[in-house]
Enzyme design. Sequence first.
Site, short mmCIF file in Angstrom:
data_model
loop_
_atom_site.label_atom_id
_atom_site.label_comp_id
_atom_site.label_asym_id
_atom_site.label_seq_id
_atom_site.Cartn_x
_atom_site.Cartn_y
_atom_site.Cartn_z
N HIS A 263 -8.24 -1.34 -0.60
CA HIS A 263 -7.19 -2.36 -0.61
C HIS A 263 -7.91 -3.67 -0.88
O HIS A 263 -8.88 -3.98 -0.21
CB HIS A 263 -6.54 -2.53 0.76
N LYS B 64 -14.74 -3.10 6.14
CA LYS B 64 -14.15 -4.08 5.22
C LYS B 64 -15.07 -5.25 5.01
O LYS B 64 -15.99 -5.50 5.79
CB LYS B 64 -12.80 -4.56 5.75
N GLN C 181 0.93 -11.31 -2.14
CA GLN C 181 -0.50 -11.07 -2.29
C GLN C 181 -0.86 -10.78 -3.74
O GLN C 181 -0.07 -10.17 -4.46
CB GLN C 181 -0.91 -9.84 -1.46
N ARG D 163 7.15 -10.54 6.08
CA ARG D 163 6.63 -10.22 7.41
C ARG D 163 7.34 -11.10 8.41
O ARG D 163 7.39 -12.33 8.24
CB ARG D 163 5.13 -10.46 7.46
N HIS E 128 -4.72 -1.74 -5.34
CA HIS E 128 -5.24 -0.56 -4.63
C HIS E 128 -6.00 0.28 -5.62
O HIS E 128 -5.47 0.67 -6.65
CB HIS E 128 -4.09 0.22 -3.98
N CYS F 37 0.79 -1.24 0.00
CA CYS F 37 0.00 0.00 0.00
C CYS F 37 0.82 1.29 0.00
O CYS F 37 0.58 2.15 -0.85
CB CYS F 37 -0.99 0.04 1.15
N ASP G 256 -2.36 -8.43 -4.96
CA ASP G 256 -2.76 -7.16 -4.36
C ASP G 256 -3.21 -6.13 -5.39
O ASP G 256 -2.74 -6.14 -6.53
CB ASP G 256 -1.54 -6.60 -3.62
#
Length: 631
Positions: free
Chosen positions: A509, A463, A380, A362, A384, A333, A382
């Site tokens: 996200h 979310k 991910q 992580r 945005h 992000c 991912d």
Amino acid sequence: MKVVLPDRSELELPDEATGLDAARAIGPKLAEQAVLMRANGSTRDLRLPLEDGDEIQILTTRDARDPDALYVLRHSTAHLLAEAVRRLHPGVKIAIGPPIENGFYYDFDFPVPIGEGELEAIEAEIRREIAEGREWTREESSREEARERFLAASEPYKVELVDTAEGAISLYTQGDFTDLCRGPHLQNAGPIKAVKLTGLAGAYWRGDEKNTQLTRIYGTAFYSQADLEEHLERLEQARARDHRRLGVELDLFHLDDISPGSPFWHPKGTVIWNELEDLRRRENARRGYVEVKTPLIYEQRLWERSGHWEKFREHMFLIPEGDRFYSIKPMNCPGHMWLFASRLRSYRELPLRYAEAAPLHRNELAGALHGLTRVRHVTQDDAHIFCSRDQIEDEIFGCLDYATYLYELFRLGSRFELSTRPENKLGSDEEWDFTEGALRSALDRRGLAYAVNDGDGAFYGPKIDLHMTDALGRSWQMGTIQLDSQTPGRLGCSYVSADNHEETPYVIHRALFGSFERFIGILVEHYGGAFPFWLAPVQVRLIPVGEGHRHAVHDLRDRISEAGFRVAVDERDETLSKRIRDAELEKVPFVVVYGDRESDESLAVREHGGSQSTRSLDELVAEFQARIATI
Ligand SMILES: [Zn+2]
Ligand SMILES: [Zn+2]
């Protein structure tokens, strides 16, 4: 007083009547079989008094698969376990024993540690208790009284629990055993028709590793022996499909302490990865996403501005440089927002959908790592989405539509959960009314049923969590779609609106697989390693019967490969039947055996888990093309 029954009829009862009294008023048989009540939607002990206007439902032994009915049965069995352990192991101290998903446990402090071998005797003692008969009685007690009682019984953990318990203290007794407990419990042990102790583990008192290590005994219980057997069968299937085991057997990936939580992907596993990556790219393009690439390593001040430095630092891998740090990114992000903020944007550019599947790191505790489902190296799928306020609903709708497409493609069941404003929320209630409303409208418009988790949203926005159900009926939390009204502003994202104001965009996200690692782990178990044709690492295996057939088979391989399919030849010096069996074990979708009688016009084809047939090469390739056309 009057209470309301599930069919909306009213039942007249004397004041102070309990759930059990209500059951008796309905019928003696019902009272005998009653195990629990629901009052106004929550579970309650049958022994507790009712209040005027309560809406009640009595659960009985016939509700053998109801999660609440199973919960009370297993909780009661946990008390029988504690009673049995105290009888067989004098001097043991008891801690806590709650029901959990699929069973229960109880934590003990044994004077002499026990092994798995001793579980059988404990299980037999529980059965003896059930055969002998046990009734539960409930009493309320003052804190002092309860404290004295557990002190006298030399149960220090219970004393500590009494000291820290909130609200009224209640005790439940069966046989010669009394436990501090909120309940609810069964009336008696009669409904417990099947018990199984399933294992031992170490557990710290109150989950704190500074405390004493206790022994946790796991078990499960059911209303019938058949239900227990079905449960054990499902566990066995799950073990057989464990992705850590299949991952090695099918030569997909392995894990190594040289880099904990970071899989080594073998060629076959990488094929699956790349197929998912192709799917992601193709669908993203079709749905108006654009791909970006952002750095893996950032200076500390980016994380300070995004808020991660304060809230997430212990999970980040840091690289010192001078008196500052760089960090390997744990999420995409901030990089995407930094890119968006690199110049002033116009409303005409919105919605802008940035997609990137970068490797993220992580720093999960080594003890928390688990196969592919809990890793340090996480990728991910991912994206945005930068959008204006009035675009939120359509964009959420688009994410839900995308997610539904994926889950149907993989034949995974799906479940959606909406999480709403938490206590530490940022922004006004009016703002949250609007954003939660937009998410609800999108869910309704896509025709999706969903559960609501009140107060579980992130502080920056509501979310939607996506859960999928695999072939064994297990539920996994996968993707998430989160609306963010705070971070874009912190990172300087802005655009000029149609009426010439500078505005901060919202960001959605979203990750739909969740991560490649976890998703592949789940797919391995979902398919039991028998991947659909389009995903299978090897789609066709060719087996020449004898040496004389190799040349023709190589020729065949080249033509199938040119047609765009993954083909391999097994010309090992093994018997024909061994090579066919190995292809079966590796769950290769198609096997072609080639001998004297075979030609391009007439191939002997075996389908995994299916039929044998004779087909020409053209027919076979046409079949392959039809298989991939459906994705
Ligand atoms: Zn209890
Ligand atoms: Zn994000």
